[in-house]
Scaffold this active site. Structure first.
Site, PDB file in Angstrom:
ATOM      1  CE  LYS A 111      -6.012 -24.969  18.564  1.00  0.00           C
ATOM      2  NZ  LYS A 111      -6.830 -26.164  18.427  1.00  0.00           N
ATOM      3  CE  LYS A 194      -9.367 -24.254  29.138  1.00  0.00           C
ATOM      4  NZ  LYS A 194     -10.148 -24.087  27.916  1.00  0.00           N
ATOM      5  CE  LYS A 197      -4.865 -33.819  26.805  1.00  0.00           C
ATOM      6  NZ  LYS A 197      -5.958 -34.743  27.070  1.00  0.00           N
TER       7      LYS A 197
END
Ligand code: TRP
Length: 333
Positions: A111, A194, A197
């Protein structure tokens, strides 16, 4: 005694992947076990959130959880920032966890990306807050995706170090309940990624508030291959898109991928896709209707969440107070 805790970030209306991979598995547990489910808004602000968006997405996630079957009567359902024990125990755990442990967290590395110096300090200590979420309730069963396994190991390290340093047997051992890869829903555009969003293409995912037409359209345009469906699952190993669609149909009709293949073997996607779209619409339309209904009355939704926070606080505040006693803080009363 078992107590279940799980958290989900307020990322707005969930995708079919969030639903089949996580939320749906939380629902049956509330009938048999003491369950605490939390919308983790404090975790969300480890990256900047526009205030209006954080507020809207917190309500959307909460409404979606209820619409998917979590009952504020059967489980404790609340928003993390409403219960001060999370941030308070999180601070204490900042002082238990070692920088060396946090430096090994792969999610932080992913991240934070290349410019680690620019990441918030909150992103670095994110796993300590997650440990506090769970341990503030002495929860010992945590259903999560495989990507959270390392964070749960860290939570156990924190619990163990606390118990050891203070010579107590206070925080329980946490058992991860890892959601199977079988339940993993992949992108409709790329069966190796995957469903997410954050994918730039809305065609890659089904959102729980998509209209019937949008669902049918996305399935119609989903990536597939020219072959017919085989009669056994092993034959789908090299066909990730086909494998994904078969898995989705099995999940929403409450059967197995093997049973789906037994019914559809020999059919091409021209025949399979409409059956899948119909099943998805039948399953998701009532959830969408309930979610929209809940969002039309934010006052009632907020009130339900505040009642949930009171129930959560009644469990967490005494555990926090006991933690502070163990550590030698001057008692407040
Ligand atoms: N980190 C989790 C995720 O991104 C969310 C989360 C926060 C959580 N606190 C938790 C999950 C406590 C389980 C238990 O999916």
């Amino acid at each position: 005694m078992q107590r279940v805790f799980s958290g989900i970030q307020p990322s707005g209306v969930p995708t079919l992947g969030n639903y089949l991979g996580a939320i749906r598995n939380w629902v049956p547990m509330q009938d048999t076990t003491d369950c605490i489910y939390c919308v983790v808004d404090l975790h969300a602000v480890t990256a900047f959130q526009a205030p209006a968006q954080l507020l809207a997405q917190t309500r959307e996630m909460a409404a979606a959880l209820i619409a998917c079957g979590l009952s504020p009567e059967k489980c404790v359902l609340f928003v993390q920032s409403h219960v001060p024990a999370h941030a308070q125990l999180g601070w204490l755990f900042n002082c238990v966890a070692r920088i060396g442990w946090l430096n090994r967290m792969t999610q932080f590395k992913d991240k934070a990306g290349k410019d680690r110096e620019a990441a918030s300090a909150g992103l670095f200590v994110y796993p300590n807050l997650m440990a506090a979420d769970i341990l503030a309730y002495h929860a010992n069963v945590v259903p999560v995706g495989d990507d959270q396994r390392q964070h749960l190991e860290l939570a156990n390290d924190i619990a163990q170090k606390f118990n050891h340093d203070y010579g107590v047997d206070f925080f329980p051992r946490i058992e991860p309940m890892i959601q199977g890869v079988a339940a993993r829903v992949m992108s409709l555009r790329d069966g190796t990624k995957k469903m997410s969003k954050s994918d730039p293409s809305d065609q890659s995912r089904i959102n729980l508030n998509d209209s019937d037409d949008a669902i049918a359209d996305k399935i119609k345009r989903a990536k597939t291959d020219p072959d017919v469906l085989p009669d056994n699952l092993a034959a789908l190993d090299a066909r990730p898109e086909a494998r994904n669609l078969v898995g989705i149909l099995a999940a929403v009709t409450g059967t197995t991928p093997e049973a789906v293949l037994a019914e559809h073997a020999g059919k091409g996607f021209g025949a399979f896709k409409p059956a899948l779209a119909d099943a998805l619409v039948a399953h998701l339309a009532p959830i969408r209707a309930e979610m929209n209904h809940l969002l039309q009355d934010p006052g009632a939704l907020d009130a339900a969440l505040r009642r949930g926070a009171e129930k959560a606080d009644a469990i967490a505040a005494p555990i926090l107070a006991r933690t502070m006693d163990i550590m030698g803080f001057l008692p407040r009363r």
